[in-house]
Scaffold this active site. Structure first.
Site, mmCIF file in Angstrom:
data_model
loop_
_atom_site.group_PDB
_atom_site.id
_atom_site.type_symbol
_atom_site.label_atom_id
_atom_site.label_comp_id
_atom_site.label_asym_id
_atom_site.label_seq_id
_atom_site.Cartn_x
_atom_site.Cartn_y
_atom_site.Cartn_z
ATOM 1 N N ASP A 75 39.270 6.864 -64.069
ATOM 2 C CA ASP A 75 40.607 6.887 -63.465
ATOM 3 C C ASP A 75 41.425 8.054 -64.026
ATOM 4 O OD1 ASP A 75 39.829 4.624 -62.176
ATOM 5 O OD2 ASP A 75 40.922 3.241 -63.469
ATOM 6 N N GLY A 101 34.927 19.217 -69.464
ATOM 7 C CA GLY A 101 34.485 19.704 -68.157
ATOM 8 C C GLY A 101 35.465 20.665 -67.535
ATOM 9 N N ASP A 147 32.334 13.105 -61.377
ATOM 10 C CA ASP A 147 32.178 11.670 -61.601
ATOM 11 C C ASP A 147 33.125 11.262 -62.721
ATOM 12 O OD1 ASP A 147 31.396 9.082 -61.876
ATOM 13 O OD2 ASP A 147 29.382 9.516 -62.614
#
Length: 297
Positions: A174, A154, A171
């Protein structure tokens, strides 16, 4: 059950004949779940992927021993990261989701007929396939033709985009391993460039109780780029501390709409929840005010 070899990964163990998953948070907190069955367990190129069936939380997605979402409360997180930002942009046509391999955020986003295209960039295809097949309570076995799955990094994907999206949802898991770069200033700058002139972004910004340093750093990085920033919270029982935060950065003013357009089939978000989620507890409000004073904004 799919599992390579007979040995259990270190976070799964037997205790008096019962199978338990123990999640270790920062070497300070351990949370154990009694497990009925290992539904799926395979290593991917990036991490170890499991779908477990637990007694209290139902089926759950576990990556490298850390619970990401569950059948019983996954809808809370996914509704909050999708419906809240979409209420601020009623004209949104193109949405980008970075991460979100459980497909829950994409499933919620697809409830808006006005959206013409929803791109979901997930680095680990195995997570998506496992969740679509074995975690339907979260993924809904998503098959909306407007949702385009892109399997890749991404960070690299958004780097090449400019003024293409109305809303971007980050989204991420952690900030360790594959997701660490999704919290960097450089990444947020690329997200800013990928948004249209009236666009906005949202990201999960961790627990205000246990990860306040990450929340403040995220808030600071987003305020450096976006003139309008809001933090909101929800209670997600699965996540450490229960209380979880999200941060919105917008290129245009964020004004609560007089009337929301939240789909009727949500389980958690409604008009009242939407309006109260921005009411922050005193300690968190003070921490963010201190950040504002430090940056002079």
């Amino acid at each position: 059950m799919k599992h390579e070899g007979n040995a259990l990964p270190p976070y799964l163990h037997m205790d008096n004949g019962e199978l338990w998953l123990t999640e270790d948070d920062r070497d300070n907190l351990k949370i154990s779940y009694r497990i009925k069955e290992v539904i799926f367990a395979e290593p991917s190129e990036y991490q170890h992927v499991m779908i477990l069936d637990s007694y209290d939380f139902g089926r759950m997605l576990v990556l490298d021993g850390v619970v990401q979402t569950t059948s019983i409360d996954g809808h809370i997180y996914n509704e909050m990261i999708s419906h809240v930002p979409l209420q601020f942009h009623p004209e949104a046509k193109r949405a980008l989701i970075i991460g979100g391999g459980d497909c829950g955020a994409a499933r919620e986003t697809a409830k808006y007929a006005r959206l013409e295209a929803i791109e979901m960039v997930e680095i680990d295809e195995k997570v998506v396939r496992a969740c679509k097949e074995h975690l339907p309570a979260v993924s809904g076995n998503l098959s909306d033709p407007r949702v385009h799955f892109i399997y890749g990094d991404g960070v690299a994907f958004v780097r090449g985009k400019e003024r293409e999206y109305d809303v971007i949802m980050i989204d991420s898991s952690d900030p360790v391993g594959p997701a660490e770069a999704l919290f960097s200033p450089e990444f947020y700058a690329n997200v800013h460039r990928a948004l249209k002139e009236d666009g906005l972004m949202v990201c999960q910004s961790q627990s205000p109780i246990f990860h306040l340093d990450i929340l403040k750093r995220t808030y600071r990085n987003i305020r450096e780029l976006f003139p309008h920033v809001l933090v909101y919270t929800a209670v997600v029982p699965t996540y450490p501390g229960g209380l979880w935060s999200f941060t919105i950065g917008s290129k245009r003013p964020l004004e609560l709409p007089k009337q929301t357009a939240i789909p009727e089939d949500t389980k958690y978000v409604n008009d009242a929840v939407f309006r109260q989620c921005f009411a922050l507890p005193s300690f968190l409000r003070a921490a963010l005010e201190a950040e504002n004073e430090n940056t002079g904004k």
